[in-house]
Scaffold this motif. Structure first.
Motif, PDB file in Angstrom:
ATOM      1  N   UNK A 109       0.828  -1.205   0.000  1.00  0.00           N
ATOM      2  CA  UNK A 109       0.000   0.000   0.000  1.00  0.00           C
ATOM      3  C   UNK A 109       0.865   1.259   0.000  1.00  0.00           C
ATOM      4  N   UNK A 110       1.938   1.236   0.763  1.00  0.00           N
ATOM      5  CA  UNK A 110       2.845   2.390   0.796  1.00  0.00           C
ATOM      6  C   UNK A 110       3.508   2.593  -0.567  1.00  0.00           C
ATOM      7  N   UNK A 111       3.911   1.499  -1.186  1.00  0.00           N
ATOM      8  CA  UNK A 111       4.562   1.586  -2.492  1.00  0.00           C
ATOM      9  C   UNK A 111       3.596   2.110  -3.552  1.00  0.00           C
ATOM     10  N   UNK A 112       2.346   1.635  -3.523  1.00  0.00           N
ATOM     11  CA  UNK A 112       1.349   2.114  -4.486  1.00  0.00           C
ATOM     12  C   UNK A 112       1.052   3.591  -4.280  1.00  0.00           C
ATOM     13  N   UNK A 113       0.951   3.998  -3.020  1.00  0.00           N
ATOM     14  CA  UNK A 113       0.694   5.407  -2.717  1.00  0.00           C
ATOM     15  C   UNK A 113       1.856   6.270  -3.208  1.00  0.00           C
ATOM     16  N   UNK A 114       3.075   5.812  -2.984  1.00  0.00           N
ATOM     17  CA  UNK A 114       4.248   6.560  -3.441  1.00  0.00           C
ATOM     18  C   UNK A 114       4.284   6.622  -4.963  1.00  0.00           C
ATOM     19  N   UNK A 115       3.964   5.521  -5.585  1.00  0.00           N
ATOM     20  CA  UNK A 115       3.933   5.458  -7.050  1.00  0.00           C
ATOM     21  C   UNK A 115       3.006   6.541  -7.609  1.00  0.00           C
ATOM     22  N   UNK A 116       1.871   6.727  -6.971  1.00  0.00           N
ATOM     23  CA  UNK A 116       0.874   7.686  -7.447  1.00  0.00           C
ATOM     24  C   UNK A 116       1.192   9.129  -7.075  1.00  0.00           C
TER      25      UNK A 116
END
Length: 146
Positions: A109-116
């Motif tokens: 979830x943290x990685x996806x949020x950072x990606x966005x």
């Protein structure tokens, strides 16, 4: 009678070989995914330190690799893959599968949020540092140090 014994023995060998292959496959997949994570972490460190010019597409790709790994990893720890294949997976994964899966979900979830959300070097450094702490915390609990 002798034929039946031979057939049973051959079947037992085949089943054992299949189990070893399944075990080896899960461990090999985990290792391959983590090699990709390691390469992404190395890329991210170079971007964060400025040893490589900042490129937002590369920064986003680092987080994409992390998110993909976090999604795949929980399914790669069947009971028959606790040992062998020079695995560094700690027995704590199987003892606390819910905790391990929660750590993977949080990391993903943290990685996806950072990606966005990452748009510049400052945002990347912040997100990369925070996600790196999650990696370290997970390794501390769920990885055997060699």
């Amino acid at each position: 009678m002798l034929v039946r014994t031979a057939v049973c023995a051959a079947l037992a060998v085949a089943l054992s070989a299949g189990a070893v292959l399944a075990q080896s496959k899960a461990i090999a997949e985990r290792k391959e995914i983590m090699k990709g994570v390691g390469a992404a972490a190395k890329q991210g460190a170079a971007l964060a330190r400025g040893t490589e010019p900042y490129d937002n597409a590369k920064a986003v790709q680092v987080f994409a690799v992390y998110a993909s790994a976090a999604e795949k990893m929980p399914g790669l720890f069947p009971d028959d893959s606790k040992t062998g294949g020079e695995t560094t997976a700690s027995p704590k994964i199987w003892e606390d599968m819910a905790g391990f899966n929660a750590a993977m979900a949080k990391w993903g979830a943290s990685a996806k949020a950072a990606q966005a959300s990452v748009k510049d070097i400052d945002g990347f450094k912040t997100a990369f540092g925070e996600i790196g702490k999650q990696c370290g915390a997970c390794h501390e609990v769920y990885r055997i140090k060699k």
